[in-house]
Write an enzyme that holds these catalytic residues in place. Structure first.
Site, PDB file in Angstrom:
ATOM      1  N   LYS A  97       0.877  -1.170   0.000  1.00 48.63           N
ATOM      2  CA  LYS A  97       0.000   0.000   0.000  1.00 48.63           C
ATOM      3  C   LYS A  97       0.910   1.214   0.000  1.00 48.63           C
ATOM      4  O   LYS A  97       1.583   1.497   0.990  1.00 48.63           O
ATOM      5  CB  LYS A  97      -0.913   0.016   1.231  1.00 48.63           C
ATOM      6  CG  LYS A  97      -1.744   1.293   1.290  1.00 48.63           C
ATOM      7  CD  LYS A  97      -2.570   1.437   2.538  1.00 48.63           C
ATOM      8  CE  LYS A  97      -3.104   2.870   2.613  1.00 48.63           C
ATOM      9  NZ  LYS A  97      -3.886   3.118   3.831  1.00 48.63           N
ATOM     10  N   GLY A 158      -8.266   9.604   8.939  1.00 48.48           N
ATOM     11  CA  GLY A 158      -8.668   9.778  10.331  1.00 48.48           C
ATOM     12  C   GLY A 158      -9.643  10.911  10.574  1.00 48.48           C
ATOM     13  O   GLY A 158     -10.032  11.165  11.709  1.00 48.48           O
ATOM     14  N   ALA A 184      -9.591   5.925   3.329  1.00 47.78           N
ATOM     15  CA  ALA A 184      -9.528   7.125   4.187  1.00 47.78           C
ATOM     16  C   ALA A 184     -10.800   7.949   4.124  1.00 47.78           C
ATOM     17  O   ALA A 184     -11.372   8.167   3.053  1.00 47.78           O
ATOM     18  CB  ALA A 184      -8.343   8.011   3.845  1.00 47.78           C
ATOM     19  N   GLY A 185     -11.215   8.383   5.285  1.00 45.41           N
ATOM     20  CA  GLY A 185     -12.343   9.294   5.393  1.00 45.41           C
ATOM     21  C   GLY A 185     -13.605   8.681   5.966  1.00 45.41           C
ATOM     22  O   GLY A 185     -14.466   9.397   6.464  1.00 45.41           O
ATOM     23  N   ALA A 206      -9.767   2.024   8.743  1.00 46.14           N
ATOM     24  CA  ALA A 206      -8.970   1.808   9.959  1.00 46.14           C
ATOM     25  C   ALA A 206      -9.595   2.557  11.127  1.00 46.14           C
ATOM     26  O   ALA A 206     -10.291   1.973  11.956  1.00 46.14           O
ATOM     27  CB  ALA A 206      -7.517   2.242   9.736  1.00 46.14           C
ATOM     28  N   SER A 207      -9.373   3.874  11.154  1.00 45.79           N
ATOM     29  CA  SER A 207      -9.800   4.657  12.329  1.00 45.79           C
ATOM     30  C   SER A 207     -11.279   4.521  12.647  1.00 45.79           C
ATOM     31  O   SER A 207     -11.655   4.490  13.823  1.00 45.79           O
ATOM     32  CB  SER A 207      -9.487   6.142  12.102  1.00 45.79           C
ATOM     33  OG  SER A 207      -8.141   6.312  11.767  1.00 45.79           O
TER      34      SER A 207
END
Lengths: 263, 68
Positions: A97, A158, A184-185, A206-207
């Protein structure tokens, strides 16, 4: 719904890729990983900590997921390329990645360095999955460079701001000949559903999971929303209209005439 | 001799190899998921014990952590 996702010849049943950053413990990560159904997980490389107890690889090996190393924290193509080579050595995988960051507050990709690193790594035989902006032209350039997928952001890493430019994501999806992974987001389940409804092939999260109040419950919510979004895409949504369109037919409506007298 | 391991100066016997440095950091661990670069060039695991370090060498020893 048993259609699979194929990236670089490898088939996945799950369309959720789990980022492992931000989990409070390996136990919570293991729990979230199990209910997420994810078959691929990101990992990062940092200087070896002699005091660290237990490796994340123990968790990932136990679950049998594919490891997707990242180049998080790299600001130049050179750093990203060396990090990718280290990852290949550490994890015995050609998959990477690719992240090349241009600014430490927004963590937005540096387009110029990203493309240079992608070209170099493709030359070296890596399966490159670049984290990119939601710019359709850059996505096309990365694809032309030989990347195995493109991974546009919905909003900064994040930030939990969801998909800020759905039109650009739709254009990227429309024109890409490689899988598009929204990266992301995502802040909550509905964001992941929207990504899938826009036609993304998968979502990397993830987050939204790791920093949720209950990461394991959120992992399940996002797994379901990815499935729901994909199903809705295939079902075909109705067009948006400015005015109403009655769902009950006009025909056969009874008529009652004027009231006999006012009360 | 002095080498720079993960940004810190370390005194090592002359002739020390990459394998020595990894053992120093990972202790009795099996160094799974560990990779090494010397002067920005990756040193494959198979050559750790046959790769001597020179005075002032910059060695980065990395391992898997959560992230991404």
């Amino acid at each position: 719904m048993d259609e699979t996702l194929t990236i670089a010849g490898r088939e996945f049943r799950s369309r959720l890729v789990l980022g492992t950053g931000g989990f409070k413990s390996h136990d919570v990560l293991a729990g979230a990983l199990e209910v997420s159904g994810a078959e691929m997980c990101t990992v990062a490389l940092r200087r070896l900590d002699p005091d660290a107890r237990g490796s994340i690889l123990d968790v990932l090996d136990a679950s049998g997921v594919q490891v997707l190393p990242n180049t998080a924290g790299c600001f130049t193509a050179r750093d990203a390329v060396v990090t990718a080579r280290l990852a290949r050595e550490a994890f015995a995988t050609d998959w990477i990645k690719l992240e090349v960051i241009g600014d430490d507050r927004t963590l937005l990709p540096d387009a110029v360095e990203l493309l240079a690193a992608a070209e170099q790594l493709v030359d070296e035989g890596f399966v490159v999955l670049p984290y990119t902006t939601d710019d359709p032209v850059l996505a096309r350039r990365l694809e032309d460079a030989g990347c195995a997928a493109v991974m546009p952001l919905g909003s900064p890493i994040g930030s939990g701001m969801g998909i800020r430019n759905a039109y650009n994501i739709a254009i990227i999806v429309d024109r890409a000949r490689v899988p598009v992974v929204l990266d992301a987001g995502v802040g909550t389940a509905s964001d992941a559903a929207i990504a899938m409804e826009l036609g993304c092939d998968a979502v990397l999260c993830a987050s939204a999971i790791s920093r949720a109040h209950d990461p394991v419950a959120m992992a399940e919510a996002i797994r379901l929303s990815v499935q729901a979004g994909r199903l809705a895409l295939r079902a075909g949504r109705i067009p948006r209209r400015r005015y109403a369109e009655a769902s009950t037919p006009e025909e056969g409506r009874p008529e009652f005439g004027q009231p006999a007298h006012a009360e | 001799m002095t080498v720079i391991v993960n940004g810190e100066r370390r005194e090592l016997p002359s002739g020390a190899t990459v394998a020595h440095v990894v053992a120093l950091l990972s202790g009795d661990g099996d160094a799974r998921g560990v990779a090494v670069a010397v002067e920005g060039e990756v040193v494959p695991r198979t050559t750790w014990s046959s790769t001597p370090l020179s005075e002032g060498a910059r060695v980065e020893v990395v391992a898997a952590i959560q992230g991404g």
